[in-house]
Design a protein around this motif. Structure first.
Motif, mmCIF file in Angstrom:
data_model
loop_
_atom_site.group_PDB
_atom_site.id
_atom_site.type_symbol
_atom_site.label_atom_id
_atom_site.label_comp_id
_atom_site.label_asym_id
_atom_site.label_seq_id
_atom_site.Cartn_x
_atom_site.Cartn_y
_atom_site.Cartn_z
ATOM 1 N N SER A 14 0.828 -1.204 0.000
ATOM 2 C CA SER A 14 0.000 0.000 0.000
ATOM 3 C C SER A 14 0.859 1.248 0.000
ATOM 4 O O SER A 14 0.345 2.350 -0.048
ATOM 5 C CB SER A 14 -0.868 -0.001 1.265
ATOM 6 N N ASN A 15 2.173 1.062 0.056
ATOM 7 C CA ASN A 15 3.070 2.178 0.254
ATOM 8 C C ASN A 15 4.062 2.294 -0.911
ATOM 9 O O ASN A 15 5.086 1.605 -0.941
ATOM 10 C CB ASN A 15 3.817 1.953 1.582
ATOM 11 N N PRO A 16 3.761 3.174 -1.890
ATOM 12 C CA PRO A 16 4.616 3.266 -3.083
ATOM 13 C C PRO A 16 6.070 3.577 -2.751
ATOM 14 O O PRO A 16 6.979 3.059 -3.404
ATOM 15 C CB PRO A 16 4.007 4.429 -3.871
ATOM 16 N N ASN A 17 6.266 4.375 -1.728
ATOM 17 C CA ASN A 17 7.623 4.753 -1.337
ATOM 18 C C ASN A 17 8.455 3.522 -0.970
ATOM 19 O O ASN A 17 9.552 3.312 -1.491
ATOM 20 C CB ASN A 17 7.511 5.709 -0.129
ATOM 21 N N MET A 19 7.752 0.467 -1.672
ATOM 22 C CA MET A 19 7.789 -0.506 -2.771
ATOM 23 C C MET A 19 8.921 -0.202 -3.739
ATOM 24 O O MET A 19 9.480 -1.090 -4.359
ATOM 25 C CB MET A 19 6.444 -0.524 -3.495
ATOM 26 N N VAL A 20 9.271 1.072 -3.844
ATOM 27 C CA VAL A 20 10.379 1.464 -4.716
ATOM 28 C C VAL A 20 11.711 1.293 -3.997
ATOM 29 O O VAL A 20 12.686 0.840 -4.571
ATOM 30 C CB VAL A 20 10.219 2.935 -5.166
ATOM 31 N N ASP A 48 -3.928 -3.308 -7.137
ATOM 32 C CA ASP A 48 -3.647 -2.488 -8.327
ATOM 33 C C ASP A 48 -2.241 -1.882 -8.260
ATOM 34 O O ASP A 48 -1.522 -1.837 -9.259
ATOM 35 C CB ASP A 48 -4.675 -1.351 -8.454
ATOM 36 N N LEU A 49 -1.870 -1.435 -7.063
ATOM 37 C CA LEU A 49 -0.549 -0.809 -6.900
ATOM 38 C C LEU A 49 0.569 -1.824 -7.138
ATOM 39 O O LEU A 49 1.553 -1.532 -7.830
ATOM 40 C CB LEU A 49 -0.433 -0.218 -5.485
ATOM 41 N N VAL A 51 0.382 -4.590 -8.901
ATOM 42 C CA VAL A 51 0.385 -4.950 -10.330
ATOM 43 C C VAL A 51 1.216 -3.941 -11.121
ATOM 44 O O VAL A 51 2.096 -4.313 -11.907
ATOM 45 C CB VAL A 51 -1.068 -5.007 -10.878
ATOM 46 N N GLU A 52 0.966 -2.664 -10.884
ATOM 47 C CA GLU A 52 1.711 -1.641 -11.642
ATOM 48 C C GLU A 52 3.188 -1.616 -11.249
ATOM 49 O O GLU A 52 4.050 -1.384 -12.088
ATOM 50 C CB GLU A 52 1.075 -0.260 -11.434
ATOM 51 N N ALA A 53 3.467 -1.850 -9.965
ATOM 52 C CA ALA A 53 4.873 -1.879 -9.520
ATOM 53 C C ALA A 53 5.616 -3.018 -10.212
ATOM 54 O O ALA A 53 6.725 -2.830 -10.724
ATOM 55 C CB ALA A 53 4.939 -2.039 -8.002
ATOM 56 N N LYS A 55 4.994 -4.380 -12.973
ATOM 57 C CA LYS A 55 5.140 -4.126 -14.417
ATOM 58 C C LYS A 55 6.232 -3.101 -14.707
ATOM 59 O O LYS A 55 6.786 -3.092 -15.800
ATOM 60 C CB LYS A 55 3.803 -3.649 -15.003
ATOM 61 N N SER A 56 6.533 -2.235 -13.730
ATOM 62 C CA SER A 56 7.452 -1.154 -14.098
ATOM 63 C C SER A 56 8.761 -1.088 -13.313
ATOM 64 O O SER A 56 9.699 -0.452 -13.769
ATOM 65 C CB SER A 56 6.736 0.190 -14.014
ATOM 66 N N ILE A 57 8.840 -1.735 -12.163
ATOM 67 C CA ILE A 57 10.080 -1.621 -11.373
ATOM 68 C C ILE A 57 10.954 -2.860 -11.606
ATOM 69 O O ILE A 57 10.473 -3.984 -11.559
ATOM 70 C CB ILE A 57 9.771 -1.473 -9.865
#
Lengths: 291, 90
Positions: A14-17, A19-20, A48-49, A51-53, A55-57
């Motif tokens: 739930s935490n984009p920070n 996750m990166v 959703d978050l 899934v996108e992570a 796909k892109s990280i």
């Protein structure tokens, strides 16, 4: 070469920070959590978050797992479908209690792989054992699918199911932890120890990691990046052990090239278990960057 | 309380964004962006939003974004969730 799974860092999906940034701390594995760390009303957004992570990280060498929701919840199947389509290849299944739980996931994964045109069996399973029933079925769970790469222990739920309080000494966990290690060893997969929740107790944490290593675990789940170094420290072999392991492997290679059968080193016979142990030490040393 | 046609997702944490989608606005597409990095990345944020809207079949609507420095993957994810919530699919 066998993968190193000394540390599995839980990161809430739930935490984009986080996750990166999680790979910066160099855990061997990251487990993105869709289960306990995510409230019921945010199950959709976390999925959703992630899934996108995915796909892109580019997580490079860090092995990525997702702790999906159990398949008996309204979220589990959709978690697995969406994440595998986004590139996930390792599913950590919580509350694995019977071989049927694993087989259900295995069947679902087979369907998804077929739909997506992936090779059969490309998605792996780590079964999380967190109840008394799960511990008693550990042997069957460990071999329930050819996708199994490990079983992990979850002590918080386990102590609840046996009616005990979790203590720093961990006496209430001893039998369960040993049973999980034995089941994993017999199946030829990894056993991963439970989390240690008190992130401020560095001394207690190190003690628990040492005990996990002593019992035979391949690694430990961690909940804070600050715990990673201690686990890697404990699971990194001493220079003396590494030197000895390298000599064993060199001796074996030399013997094989000369067509010799049984060989000895420093007056001691080198047999299969000695070689296997040496190989394990070399793998750990390479993973730790000391070889 | 859930209002039909409106969905919200995200947070105001660093590297995240809060996004609100109102699909009751059917005449045209209005995108409002507040961002700590608007000067430098405002156009890129808008491009990601437009691309994600198209991918999700949304032509018109009112989209309000409060960005705290989110990367593209987070923008896409939060928007996707907000759309699904607005459509009552989640």
């Amino acid at each position: 070469m066998k993968k190193l799974r000394r540390t599995m860092l839980f990161v809430p999906a739930s935490n984009p920070n986080m996750m990166v940034n999680a790979p910066i701390f160099k855990p061997d594995c990251i487990i993105f959590d869709l289960e306990d760390a995510i409230s019921l009303r945010e199950k959709d957004s976390a999925r959703d978050l992630l899934v996108e992570a995915l796909k892109s990280i580019d997580y490079k060498d860090c092995e990525i797992f997702a702790r999906v929701n159990p398949l008996y919840t309204p979220f589990g199947e959709e978690d697995v479908r969406a994440l595998v389509a986004a590139g996930l290849r390792n599913v950590r299944l919580p509350m694995s209690e019977t071989e049927e739980d694993i087989k259900k996931l295995d069947t679902l994964l087979t369907d998804i792989e077929k739909e997506l045109g992936l090779d059969n069996g490309v998605v792996k399973i780590l079964g999380a054992i967190e109840t008394a029933k799960g511990v008693l079925n550990a042997e069957k769970i460990a071999v329930a699918s050819s996708r199994m790469i490990g079983i992990s222990f979850g002590a918080e739920d386990f102590t609840r199911t046996i009616g005990a309080e979790r203590s720093k000494g961990g006496e209430e966990l001893f039998v369960a932890r040993s049973k999980i290690v034995l089941a994993a060893a017999a199946a030829g997969i990894d056993a991963i120890d439970t989390v240690f929740a008190d992130v401020d107790d560095a001394k207690g944490f190190r003690k628990e990691v040492e005990s996990a290593k002593q019992l035979g675990f391949a690694g430990k789940s961690v909940i804070h990046p600050g715990q990673i170094r201690t686990v890697h420290d404990v699971f990194t072999p001493s220079q003396e052990d590494v030197d000895k392991a390298v000599r064993v492997i060199n001796a074996i290679e030399e013997a094989e090239s000369k067509g010799l059968g049984v060989i000895s080193l420093d007056g001691k016979m080198i047999d299969a278990p000695v070689v296997a142990r040496a190989e394990r030490i070399v793998t750990l040393a390479k993973g730790a960057g000391i070889l | 309380m859930k209002i039909e046609g409106i969905g919200q997702a995200g947070s105001l944490e660093s590297n995240d964004l809060m996004i609100m989608v109102d699909l009751n606005q059917k005449e045209n597409l209005i995108i409002e962006i507040e961002s700590i990095v608007k000067e430098k990345f405002g156009e890129q944020i808008e491009a990601v939003i437009k691309e994600t809207l198209t991918e999700n079949g949304v032509g018109n609507g009112y989209i309000k974004v409060v960005d705290k420095g989110a990367l593209d993957f987070a923008i896409r994810a939060r928007l996707k969730t907000a759309i699904k919530r607005a459509e009552g699919r989640q």
